[in-house]
Design an enzyme around this catalytic site. Structure first.
Site: not given
Ligand code: PA5
Length: 472
Positions: A298, A327, A441
């Protein structure tokens, strides 16, 4: 054990041309190029820190945050037999990783007196069969259950849905004050829908510090509350992270493990080795590899450079587990395309020894295993796999844990977070945003009928109209 022994180490000889040859290993010229870049980048990052950037880097020193987390744990532990974390992505993966790393495999199944705290369930999905089964399990024990709803933004649909279900169930079963007593929210200190709900309904809350993004938040209240509740040494995690901070501030490539991880992977990426496999040889480290998968993907998978140019860059992180995946995956890893960099996580001393008994006449063919430790077998399998990989000219790093403790886990987390920041810099992208996650989203909001998303919903319905035509 002395302080200096309780230190994780990176071993990188097996990614060099000396070991895997110049076609697959890094040459001295490439390392020199990286040395130059790191001499510039690391001081830049330190200077930006002094201006308030890279806020996650300051978490190990946040005594007030630690005090609040510990106070919340002290207040909530008594009488709490089950803790349910509702969160997703960066608001869940670190919690899972800490629990797997630092509590026994059988933790949830142990009798309460043998656990360090409540059973822990981290619900990071909205699968009705999974969530429904959890509700069935706990519905008669809500008095002794606490829900930690974690959402930095306070807007995430999955977490919001879980929150609404839990809040309603608590109201039905425990009366109007049920949710207030049994929900603790971790969210932004000031912004977002979840913070507004906290203020309106009076939930106890912990804050995610401003400027700390989800996937960099495990060492904040996000990860530390559930860890502390379950008996994990949260101060030890931060101590380990602070010790690693000293090492990753150094502008000399050869002395800075985060810079080496970032530079090696980036150089390999430019040589078309774009798949980065992390393979712990320890069940307890397996979810840290899952946490790394999110952090690396990410943060580094980006369409645009920092200067808004189209770059479509990003390594693909993969997690595997030794010896299990020997394996399953190692055939591909050794004989498939040489397009991967491997990182094996090694544990020098396992906390628990399991001895293999001596063989007798019936099992004589197994006698080579007799009177040895199971941990010796696992470590020899790691060494064997590492040697087999380099025989096939596969560049392979290893991270060596003296043992798995809160401090070494804290070091590891901080090491990879710092490496991600440096890798982002080397790839010329912003490691802290995630614009591509946003569209999914928005589409979810539209499909679920959220006000303000009517046009998107119309557009999606048009696109989905002919699904039947292609459904075989
Ligand atoms: O790293 C990130 O920003 C995302 O993976 C968020 O943690 C994830 O989308 C969850 O978001 P939030 O904590 O705002 O609900």
């Amino acid at each position: 054990m002395s302080e200096s022994e309780n230190v994780i180490r990176l071993y990188y000889k097996n990614v060099t041309a000396d070991v895997v040859g110049p076609d697959h290993g890094l040459t001295e010229d490439e390392l020199n190029e990286a040395r130059e870049q790191i001499r510039q980048i690391v001081p830049d990052i330190e200077e930006e820190r002094s201006r308030g950037e890279h806020r996650y880097r300051d978490l190990p020193y946040d005594e007030e945050m630690l005090r609040r987390v510990q106070a919340a744990c002290d207040a909530r532990r008594q009488g709490c037999e089950t803790l349910v974390v509702c969160g997703i992505g960066g608001s869940a993966l670190g919690n899972i990783a800490l629990q797997t790393a630092l509590n026994p495999y059988t933790y949830n199944l142990l009798p309460p007196a043998k656990r360090g705290g409540p059973r822990l369930f981290v619900m990071d999905n909205v699968d009705p069969m999974q969530f429904g089964a959890l509700l069935d399990l706990i519905e008669d024990d809500l008095d002794s259950t606490l829900f930690n709803v974690i959402s930095k933004s306070g807007e995430t649909a999955e977490t919001a849905a879980q929150f609404l279900i839990v809040r309603d169930m608590l109201k039905q079963r425990l009366g109007p004050s049920g949710p207030k007593d049994k929900i603790l929210v971790t969210t932004d200190a000031a912004k977002g829908t979840m913070r507004q709900i906290v203020d309106a309904e009076g939930y106890e809350s912990l804050s995610v510090p401003d400027g700390v993004g989800g996937r960099f938040s495990v060492l904040s209240a996000v990860g530390l509350f559930s860890a502390g509740m379950c008996g994990i040494d949260v101060a030890g995690l931060l101590k380990g992270a602070a010790a690693m901070d000293e090492r990753v501030k150094v502008p000399t490539l050869d002395e800075n493990p985060a810079a080496l991880i970032a530079a090696i992977h980036t150089q390999m990426y430019h040589r078309n080795k774009r798949l980065h496999v992390m393979m712990p040889y320890s069940y307890h480290l397996k979810d840290l590899a899952d946490w790394y998968r999110q952090l690396w993907a990410e943060s580094l998978g980006k369409q645009k450079s920092k200067f808004k140019m189209g770059v479509f860059v990003g390594p693909t992180p993969i997690n595997a587990l030794g010896a299990t995946d020997q394996h399953s995956q190692v055939q591909l890893y050794r004989e498939g395309p040489n397009d991967k960099v491997f990182t094996l996580l090694a544990v020098e001393r396992f906390d628990r020894q399991v001895s293999i008994p001596a063989a007798d006449a019936v099992v004589d063919d197994m006698s080579y295993l007799g009177e040895q430790e199971m941990g010796t077998l696992l470590n020899n399998e790691r060494i064997a796999t590492e040697q087999a990989l380099i025989t096939s000219k596969r560049p392979t790093l290893s991270i060596r844990f003296p043992s798995i403790t809160a401090e070494t886990v804290g070091q590891f987390i901080y090491l990879y977070e710092a490496a991600t920041t440096i890798a982002g810099r080397l790839l010329g992208i912003n490691a802290y945003d995630q614009p591509a996650v946003e569209l999914g989203k928005q589409y979810t909001f539209a499909l679920m009928g959220r006000t303000g998303f009517e046009d998107t919903a119309k557009e999606l319905r048009a696109k989905l109209g002919d699904v039947g035509k292609y459904l075989v």
